[in-house]
Design a protein around this motif. Structure first.
Motif, PDB file in Angstrom:
ATOM      1  N   ALA A 119       0.839  -1.201   0.000  1.00 14.20           N
ATOM      2  CA  ALA A 119       0.000   0.000   0.000  1.00 14.20           C
ATOM      3  C   ALA A 119       0.872   1.249   0.000  1.00 14.20           C
ATOM      4  N   LEU A 120       0.324   2.322  -0.538  1.00 14.10           N
ATOM      5  CA  LEU A 120       0.975   3.625  -0.524  1.00 14.10           C
ATOM      6  C   LEU A 120       0.269   4.514   0.501  1.00 14.10           C
ATOM      7  N   PRO A 121       0.965   5.506   1.043  1.00 11.66           N
ATOM      8  CA  PRO A 121       0.338   6.373   2.047  1.00 11.66           C
ATOM      9  C   PRO A 121      -0.973   6.996   1.587  1.00 11.66           C
ATOM     10  N   GLU A 122      -1.059   7.342   0.306  1.00  9.02           N
ATOM     11  CA  GLU A 122      -2.288   7.981  -0.171  1.00  9.02           C
ATOM     12  C   GLU A 122      -3.489   7.047  -0.170  1.00  9.02           C
ATOM     13  N   HIS A 123      -3.254   5.756  -0.023  1.00  4.76           N
ATOM     14  CA  HIS A 123      -4.359   4.805   0.080  1.00  4.76           C
ATOM     15  C   HIS A 123      -5.008   4.823   1.466  1.00  4.76           C
ATOM     16  N   LEU A 124      -4.315   5.334   2.466  1.00  6.01           N
ATOM     17  CA  LEU A 124      -4.688   5.099   3.859  1.00  6.01           C
ATOM     18  C   LEU A 124      -5.285   6.337   4.520  1.00  6.01           C
ATOM     19  N   GLY A 125      -6.314   6.100   5.342  1.00  2.74           N
ATOM     20  CA  GLY A 125      -6.892   7.180   6.137  1.00  2.74           C
ATOM     21  C   GLY A 125      -6.438   7.135   7.582  1.00  2.74           C
ATOM     22  N   LEU A 126      -6.024   5.938   8.046  1.00  5.53           N
ATOM     23  CA  LEU A 126      -5.625   5.739   9.437  1.00  5.53           C
ATOM     24  C   LEU A 126      -4.701   4.531   9.501  1.00  5.53           C
ATOM     25  N   VAL A 127      -3.687   4.607  10.355  1.00  2.00           N
ATOM     26  CA  VAL A 127      -2.855   3.437  10.646  1.00  2.00           C
ATOM     27  C   VAL A 127      -2.846   3.216  12.153  1.00  2.00           C
ATOM     28  N   LEU A 128      -2.731   1.962  12.545  1.00  2.00           N
ATOM     29  CA  LEU A 128      -2.689   1.584  13.958  1.00  2.00           C
ATOM     30  C   LEU A 128      -1.376   0.905  14.270  1.00  2.00           C
ATOM     31  N   GLU A 129      -0.760   1.313  15.375  1.00  2.00           N
ATOM     32  CA  GLU A 129       0.374   0.589  15.937  1.00  2.00           C
ATOM     33  C   GLU A 129       0.080   0.335  17.411  1.00  2.00           C
ATOM     34  N   VAL A 130       0.322  -0.900  17.860  1.00  2.00           N
ATOM     35  CA  VAL A 130       0.234  -1.273  19.266  1.00  2.00           C
ATOM     36  C   VAL A 130       1.654  -1.598  19.722  1.00  2.00           C
ATOM     37  N   THR A 131       2.126  -0.930  20.765  1.00  2.00           N
ATOM     38  CA  THR A 131       3.526  -1.093  21.160  1.00  2.00           C
ATOM     39  C   THR A 131       3.773  -2.440  21.831  1.00  2.00           C
ATOM     40  N   SER A 132       5.010  -2.905  21.672  1.00  2.00           N
ATOM     41  CA  SER A 132       5.524  -4.077  22.365  1.00  2.00           C
ATOM     42  C   SER A 132       6.806  -3.674  23.082  1.00  2.00           C
ATOM     43  N   PRO A 133       7.218  -4.434  24.102  1.00  2.00           N
ATOM     44  CA  PRO A 133       8.406  -4.040  24.866  1.00  2.00           C
ATOM     45  C   PRO A 133       9.658  -3.878  24.021  1.00  2.00           C
TER      46      PRO A 133
END
Length: 223
Positions: A119-133
């Motif tokens: 995917a390219l950034p222009e395809h996306l409206g939102l991204v999710l990251e959940v942190t890990s240690p």
């Protein structure tokens, strides 16, 4: 060239990390196991992360289900989500694998027809990251553990409108929605946060609430 990954193993690579990542050759060259281990390019550096734990995965699933439930209630709800999708930040030669990417229905349909792999950034409206240690500092704003540009900077530089960060660090335990990316300075200018236990209220164009009652920080003694 000599490239260092976060595993601290040095290896001569036949091309730049970004080019290898784009050709899907990087993981095999690094001899990474096929167990959910991710190889990303952050600020031109190879960053290798182990597969997430089950609590991490349940948080991702909760958010996925909230969006899916909204589609069941209202067929016109425009957002689709996809997990662990490669995102090509071509302008800065980075490559990320967010926990979830959110696309408008018509965009998702076009990508499926074209069978686009990254995917390219222009395809996306939102991204999710959940942190890990092991890799939380890569997802957050730059700080003591990572002073160089992070994925937060990269997403802002790519002008992805919204970045949702679930930080499971016991010292933080909160969710932050970043918005108003500013291309020139690689930063998001606005943010809203919720503590674990509070209900996330995503604004338009999502207009969605996500409970976090069951979300827990990671355990200090192991992961």
């Amino acid at each position: 060239m000599s490239i260092v990954a976060t595993s601290h193993h040095y290896r001569e690579l036949p091309d730049t990390p970004y080019n290898l990542w784009m050709r899907d050759e990087l993981a095999d060259l690094l001899e990474l196991p096929h167990d959910g281990t991710r190889a990303e390019i952050i600020d031109g550096e190879i960053v290798v992360s182990p597969g997430p734990d089950i609590a991490h995965n349940f948080i991702v699933q909760d958010i996925w289900h909230a969006f899916s439930a909204a589609r069941v209630v209202d067929a016109s709800f425009p957002w689709r989500c996809v997990a662990t999708q490669d995102v090509n930040l071509s302008e800065i030669h980075d490559g990320y694998i967010p926990d979830l990417c959110f696309l408008r229905q018509e965009t998702a349909a076009g990508i499926r027809r074209a069978q686009i792999k990254k995917a390219l950034p222009e395809h996306l409206g939102l991204v999710l990251e959940v942190t890990s240690p092991t890799n939380a500092s890569d997802d957050r704003l730059p700080g003591k553990r990572r002073a160089k540009p992070t994925k937060w900077n990269g997403y802002a530089r790519a002008c992805i409108p919204y970045y949702l960060l679930v930080d499971r660090d016991p010292e933080v335990a909160q969710v932050t929605l970043y918005s108003e990316p500013e291309f020139a300075v690689w930063e998001y200018k606005e943010s809203t946060s919720w503590a674990f236990g509070e209900t996330i209220a995503l604004p338009e164009p999502f207009a969605l609430e996500i409970p976090t009652d069951e979300w827990e920080p990671w355990l200090r003694h192991g992961f």
